[in-house]
Structures are given as structure tokens and as C-alpha cells.
Design a protein around this motif. Structure first.
Motif: not given
Lengths: 112, 109
Positions: B1-8
Motif C-alpha cells: 500500500r502506498k504511504e499516501v493515496e489520492q483520488d486519481p
């Protein structure tokens, strides 16, 4: 007035020819960061200094080195640039670790 | 899992619309949170710092939910000049500032 200054703004280098990017700051901040940003990607932290303490990210290639001779200046050395190293290189500073950082305008590196 | 995930994204909205960007993070050691704005081929610029449960600056509101490890940025009455990439950034006490992928916003007149 620019507070984080990067030189040059644009750099073209030959494949395998060492290149140095520079960053200076007038903010007297303790922390200086170098980020690599490729097209349509997030800035990726390469390393950072807290004063003279150097912190390298685990996945930063050995091809990338850095020097910070004093508080105001920081350099990014790419020993043998490859085509995959073409990117925008961003320098940033912050007063202490983990708080908001201020960015220079970046150096756009092209490798030919 | 990425450290930070944003709406694409991307988000394409008409002028005057309300739009919200969301960001989730996995590192519970994250102590500081920021939103940066980045215009095409320019450097990121600090838009807002989020140190507590949230704060407001004009049309921009930064919201933080530490229990859910979630940060959001609603923008009211969006303007064409708001068109940019919005980056969620996390900071830790040991110095690392980690950027999300960014979300592209285009506001049409």
C-alpha cells in the motif's frame, strides 16, 4: 524575492557525463531536501539534510550524491546520468523536520 | 500500500462548483499534513497546512481525521484560476515529507 534558488533552470547533459545541480536559500532553514519529479508523477524524495546530518532514502540510486557545504547551499551530483534520470529536480527547505517546505523553481534535466 | 493515496481524478468542473480532494495515508507516525498546489511545469507551492482537526482559508477548507487516517480539501465556488494539480503531503518528525500522486483539477468558465 526568491528565497530558494536553483541553478540552472534548465540543464542538458550527455549520457554518462557527470552533472551538478545547485540550490541556495536565504531562509536560514535547517533542513534541505532534494526531490526528483518525473512527468505526471509525484515528487520523490531522494535525500535530505538536517543541518549537516545526511539522510538518504533507501531506494535512492548510488548514482545520486549530495553535498551541503554550509547552511545556505546544497548540491545534487549525478555521477553518470542515464536517460531515465531526465526529470525535474526540486530543492526545498524547511525550518525544522516534518513541517511545511518551500520549493525552488526546479532544474529541468535533459539527458541526451 | 502506498504511504499516501489520492483520488486519481482528473476533476473537470464548471466555475462555481464545489469540489473536494481526498487523501488517505498509511503511516500512523505522520504528524503534519499539507496541501500543495502545482501548476504545469512549475514547482509545488504551499496552499495550506493542516495541524489540527482542520482549518479554513477563504474558499479552501482542510479537514483531517486522524482516526481514519484521512485528509480532505474541499474547495467552494471554484474558479478557473484554481485549475492546477493538488498534492497531499505528509510529514513525520524524522524529517520525511511524502507526496501523494496529485489530483488534476480543471475549472471551466
Amino acid at each position: 524575492d526568491a528565497m530558494v534558488i536553483q541553478n540552472p533552470r534548465y540543464q542538458v547533459t550527455q549520457f554518462g557525463k557527470p552533472v551538478t545541480l545547485s540550490c541556495s536559500q536565504t531562509l536560514n532553514h535547517n533542513v534541505m531536501y532534494w526531490y526528483q519529479q518525473k512527468s505526471s508523477q509525484a515528487p520523490k524524495l531522494l535525500f535530505h539534510y538536517y543541518d549537516k546530518d545526511f539522510n538518504n532514502e533507501a531506494d535512492t540510486p548510488d548514482n545520486f550524491q549530495s553535498r551541503r557545504p554550509n547552511t545556505s547551499f546544497c548540491f545534487l551530483d549525478i555521477r553518470s546520468p542515464g536517460l531515465g534520470d531526465a526529470a525535474m529536480y526540486l530543492c526545498a527547505t524547511s525550518r525544522i523536520q516534518g513541517i511545511e517546505a518551500f520549493f525552488g523553481q526546479g532544474t529541468r534535466l535533459t539527458v541526451v | 500500500r502506498k504511504e499516501v493515496e489520492q483520488d486519481p481524478g482528473p476533476f473537470n468542473v464548471p466555475e462555481g462548483a464545489t469540489v473536494a480532494f481526498n487523501c488517505t495515508y498509511s503511516n500512523s507516525a505522520s504528524q503534519s499534513f499539507f496541501w500543495y498546489r502545482q501548476d504545469c511545469r512549475k514547482e509545488p507551492k504551499l496552499l495550506m497546512s493542516v495541524y489540527s482537526s482542520g482549518n479554513e482559508d477563504g474558499r479552501f477548507t482542510a479537514q483531517l481525521n486522524k482516526a481514519s487516517q484521512y485528509v480532505s480539501l474541499p474547495i467552494r465556488d471554484s474558479q478557473p484560476s484554481d485549475s492546477a494539480t493538488y498534492l497531499c503531503v505528509l510529514g513525520t518528525s524524522y524529517g520525511k515529507l511524502t507526496f501523494g500522486q496529485g489530483t488534476i483539477l480543471t475549472v471551466h468558465p
